[in-house]
Design a protein around this motif. Structure first.
Motif, short mmCIF file in Angstrom:
data_model
loop_
_atom_site.label_atom_id
_atom_site.label_comp_id
_atom_site.label_asym_id
_atom_site.label_seq_id
_atom_site.Cartn_x
_atom_site.Cartn_y
_atom_site.Cartn_z
N GLU A 262 48.27 8.66 17.04
CA GLU A 262 47.58 8.40 18.29
C GLU A 262 46.24 7.70 18.07
O GLU A 262 45.76 6.95 18.93
CB GLU A 262 47.36 9.71 19.06
CG GLU A 262 48.64 10.37 19.55
CD GLU A 262 49.23 9.71 20.79
OE1 GLU A 262 48.59 8.79 21.31
OE2 GLU A 262 50.31 10.12 21.23
N SER A 263 45.62 7.92 16.91
CA SER A 263 44.32 7.30 16.66
C SER A 263 44.45 5.82 16.30
O SER A 263 43.43 5.13 16.15
CB SER A 263 43.58 8.04 15.54
OG SER A 263 44.26 7.88 14.30
N ASP A 264 45.68 5.32 16.16
CA ASP A 264 45.89 3.90 15.86
C ASP A 264 45.64 3.02 17.07
O ASP A 264 45.40 1.83 16.93
CB ASP A 264 47.34 3.69 15.37
CG ASP A 264 47.69 2.22 15.23
OD1 ASP A 264 47.25 1.59 14.25
OD2 ASP A 264 48.39 1.68 16.12
N THR A 265 45.69 3.58 18.26
CA THR A 265 45.62 2.77 19.48
C THR A 265 44.25 2.11 19.64
O THR A 265 43.23 2.62 19.17
CB THR A 265 45.91 3.62 20.72
OG1 THR A 265 44.86 4.58 20.90
CG2 THR A 265 47.25 4.35 20.59
N VAL A 266 44.24 0.98 20.32
CA VAL A 266 42.98 0.29 20.62
C VAL A 266 42.10 1.17 21.49
O VAL A 266 40.88 1.19 21.34
CB VAL A 266 43.26 -1.06 21.31
CG1 VAL A 266 41.96 -1.71 21.77
CG2 VAL A 266 44.00 -2.00 20.35
N LEU A 267 42.73 1.91 22.41
CA LEU A 267 41.96 2.80 23.28
C LEU A 267 41.22 3.85 22.47
O LEU A 267 40.05 4.14 22.73
CB LEU A 267 42.89 3.47 24.29
CG LEU A 267 42.22 4.46 25.27
CD1 LEU A 267 41.16 3.76 26.09
CD2 LEU A 267 43.27 5.10 26.16
N ALA A 268 41.88 4.42 21.46
CA ALA A 268 41.23 5.42 20.61
C ALA A 268 40.07 4.78 19.84
O ALA A 268 39.01 5.39 19.68
CB ALA A 268 42.24 6.02 19.63
N TYR A 269 40.25 3.54 19.37
CA TYR A 269 39.18 2.83 18.66
C TYR A 269 37.99 2.61 19.59
O TYR A 269 36.84 2.80 19.21
CB TYR A 269 39.72 1.50 18.16
CG TYR A 269 38.66 0.53 17.70
CD1 TYR A 269 38.14 0.58 16.41
CD2 TYR A 269 38.16 -0.45 18.57
CE1 TYR A 269 37.16 -0.31 16.00
CE2 TYR A 269 37.18 -1.34 18.17
CZ TYR A 269 36.69 -1.27 16.88
OH TYR A 269 35.72 -2.13 16.48
N GLU A 270 38.26 2.18 20.83
CA GLU A 270 37.18 1.91 21.77
C GLU A 270 36.42 3.18 22.11
O GLU A 270 35.18 3.17 22.21
CB GLU A 270 37.75 1.27 23.03
CG GLU A 270 38.28 -0.14 22.80
CD GLU A 270 38.89 -0.74 24.06
OE1 GLU A 270 39.09 0.02 25.03
OE2 GLU A 270 39.16 -1.95 24.07
N ARG A 271 37.14 4.28 22.30
CA ARG A 271 36.47 5.54 22.61
C ARG A 271 35.62 6.02 21.45
O ARG A 271 34.54 6.57 21.64
CB ARG A 271 37.51 6.59 23.00
CG ARG A 271 38.12 6.36 24.38
CD ARG A 271 39.20 7.35 24.70
NE ARG A 271 39.66 7.19 26.08
CZ ARG A 271 40.73 7.80 26.60
NH1 ARG A 271 41.45 8.63 25.82
NH2 ARG A 271 41.07 7.59 27.85
N LYS A 272 36.09 5.79 20.23
CA LYS A 272 35.30 6.14 19.04
C LYS A 272 34.01 5.33 19.03
O LYS A 272 32.92 5.86 18.75
CB LYS A 272 36.12 5.86 17.78
CG LYS A 272 35.36 6.03 16.46
CD LYS A 272 36.29 5.78 15.29
CE LYS A 272 35.55 5.82 13.95
NZ LYS A 272 34.71 4.60 13.77
N GLY A 273 34.11 4.04 19.33
CA GLY A 273 32.93 3.20 19.38
C GLY A 273 31.95 3.63 20.45
O GLY A 273 30.73 3.61 20.24
#
Length: 353
Positions: A262-273
Motif C-alpha cells: 500500500e505504501s507504493d502508491t503515489v497517494l501514500a508518497y504524497e501524504r508522507k511528503g
C-alpha cells in the motif's frame, strides 16, 4: 472573450495560487531538495527529472533526482517526470558527456536496474506527444498508469473514466494485456452468502506464527471479465490481492511484487511528503536566495521587496474596499508603474553630485 471571463476576484487568484503550491508540495516534499539521492540506492519512490540539455533525444535515457535538478541542471531544459519507483539518480554518470554531479561524485557508470521509457525524452501517452502539447487544443486530463508509470490522455485510454477517477488507480490496456494474472481480480463474481470476506486478508497477530498460510483468493474468483481499454481500480484494491505463496510468486515473476504494498502508491508518497513538510519549519524563499549575498546587497533587496509588498497590499485593498475584481490589466499596470519608478530612481542616481 466576455468581460466576466477576463476578470478574476482576489479570492480566485489566492485560491489558485494555494492549489498550485499544494500540488507542487505534494510531489516535492517527499524528496530531498538538498542532497543527491544516489547513496540511498534504488529509492522506493521519488520526484524525478530528465535533462533534455544533457541527454537529448537520440542519446541514452537518464533521470536525475530533485536535488540534482536544482544544483547540477539549473537553467537546463528539464522534463518533469512526477514520481517513479525504484530509481537511482543518474546525474553525472556515464550517460552524461560533460555534466558531472556536484553533489555526489563516486557513481557507477550505469544504474542497471533503472527502467526508462519515452517519458525521459518528453513524450507521453500512446500518442507519444509532449505535455503540455502546443498543437493539442483539446482539454483533457493526463492519468498515470500504476505499472508502466506512463502518462496517458483520458481520451486515449480506450474506456470511459469512472466517477471520482482521481481516487482510483489506473492500469493501461497494454499493461493489462501483458499481465494475465491481474484479470482474475477484474469484476469478480459476487461471494456466496456463507463466505467470510475477511478470512483470507486478515493480518496475523503475534500468536498466529503456527497458523496455516492464508488460502488462495483466486480459487474463489475464477476468470475475471476482460473489458476493452484501461482498467480503473477502486481505493483499497491492493489490499484485496491474494497473499498466498503461489500468487506472490506469480506477481514476482511478472515484476509486480510491489503491487500488494500500500505504501507504493503515489497517494501514500504524497501524504508522507505532507507530513514531513508539516514537521519542518517553513523556509522563507527570499531569505534562502539571499544567503549567498553580502550584507549590503541583502539589505537593499530586502528593503525593495518590502516596499513593493507594502505597495501591492495597498493597491489590492482599494479593490477589496470597493468590492471590485482585479483584472490582469490592473496587475500589469501596477508592475509597469513599479518598473517606471525604479528606472526614474536609477536615472536620478547618475545625476547626483
Amino acid at each position: 472573450m466576455s468581460e466576466q471571463e477576463q476578470t478574476l476576484s482576489l479570492v480566485d487568484v489566492l485560491q489558485e495560487d494555494q492549489e498550485l503550491q499544494e500540488e507542487a508540495s505534494a510531489v516535492l516534499a517527499g524528496s530531498d531538495a538538498e542532497h543527491c539521492s544516489y547513496p540511498q540506492g534504488y529509492v522506493k519512490r521519488q520526484a524525478l527529472y530528465a535533462c533534455n540539455t544533457c541527454t537529448p533525444k537520440g542519446g541514452q535515457a537518464a533521470g536525475v533526482c530533485l536535488a540534482c535538478s536544482y544544483k547540477c541542471h539549473e537553467g537546463h531544459d528539464l522534463f518533469e517526470l512526477y514520481t517513479k519507483r525504484n530509481f537511482r539518480c543518474d546525474c553525472g554518470n556515464g550517460k552524461f558527456a560533460d555534466t558531472r554531479c556536484q553533489l555526489f561524485r563516486d557513481k557507477d557508470e550505469v544504474n542497471q536496474l533503472n527502467k526508462y521509457s519515452h517519458n525521459f525524452f518528453g513524450e507521453y501517452c500512446t500518442c507519444r506527444r509532449p505535455y503540455p502539447d502546443p498543437e493539442d487544443q483539446v482539454e483533457d486530463q493526463m492519468i498515470q498508469c500504476v505499472l508502466c508509470e506512463d502518462w496517458l490522455h483520458g481520451r486515449h485510454l480506450g474506456c470511459a473514466l469512472p466517477d471520482g477517477a482521481e481516487l482510483h488507480e489506473m492500469i493501461c490496456q497494454s499493461c493489462m494485456e501483458a499481465n494475465d494474472v491481474l484479470w482474475a481480480y477484474v469484476a469478480p463474481p459476487a461471494r456466496s452468502a456463507g463466505a467470510s470476506p475477511d478470512r483470507a486478508g486478515r493480518k496475523r497477530s503475534h500468536g498466529d506464527e503456527g497458523a496455516p498460510p492464508p488460502p488462495c483468493r483466486l480459487k474463489g474468483l475464477g476468470a475475471g471479465g476482460r473489458p476493452p481499454g484501461a482498467v480503473f481500480w477502486p481505493p483499497g484494491w491492493r489490499s484485496r490481492l491474494c497473499r498466498c505463496r503461489p500468487c506472490q510468486g506469480r506477481l514476482s515473476e511478472a515484476g509486480l511484487s510491489f503491487l500488494p504494498d500500500e505504501s507504493d502508491t503515489v497517494l501514500a508518497y504524497e501524504r508522507k511528503g505532507e507530513r514531513e513538510e508539516a514537521a519542518t519549519p517553513a523556509r522563507d524563499p527570499l531569505m534562502s536566495a539571499l544567503s549567498n549575498l553580502d550584507r549590503v546587497r541583502q539589505l537593499e533587496i530586502i528593503h525593495g521587496y518590502n516596499d513593493m509588498k507594502s505597495e501591492l497590499k495597498d493597491f489590492l485593498q482599494t479593490f477589496a474596499a470597493e468590492g471590485k475584481v482585479v483584472t490582469s490589466e490592473d496587475i500589469r499596470d501596477f508592475f509597469e508603474r513599479q518598473q517606471s519608478r525604479k528606472r526614474r530612481r536609477a536615472d536620478n542616481s547618475f545625476h547626483c553630485a
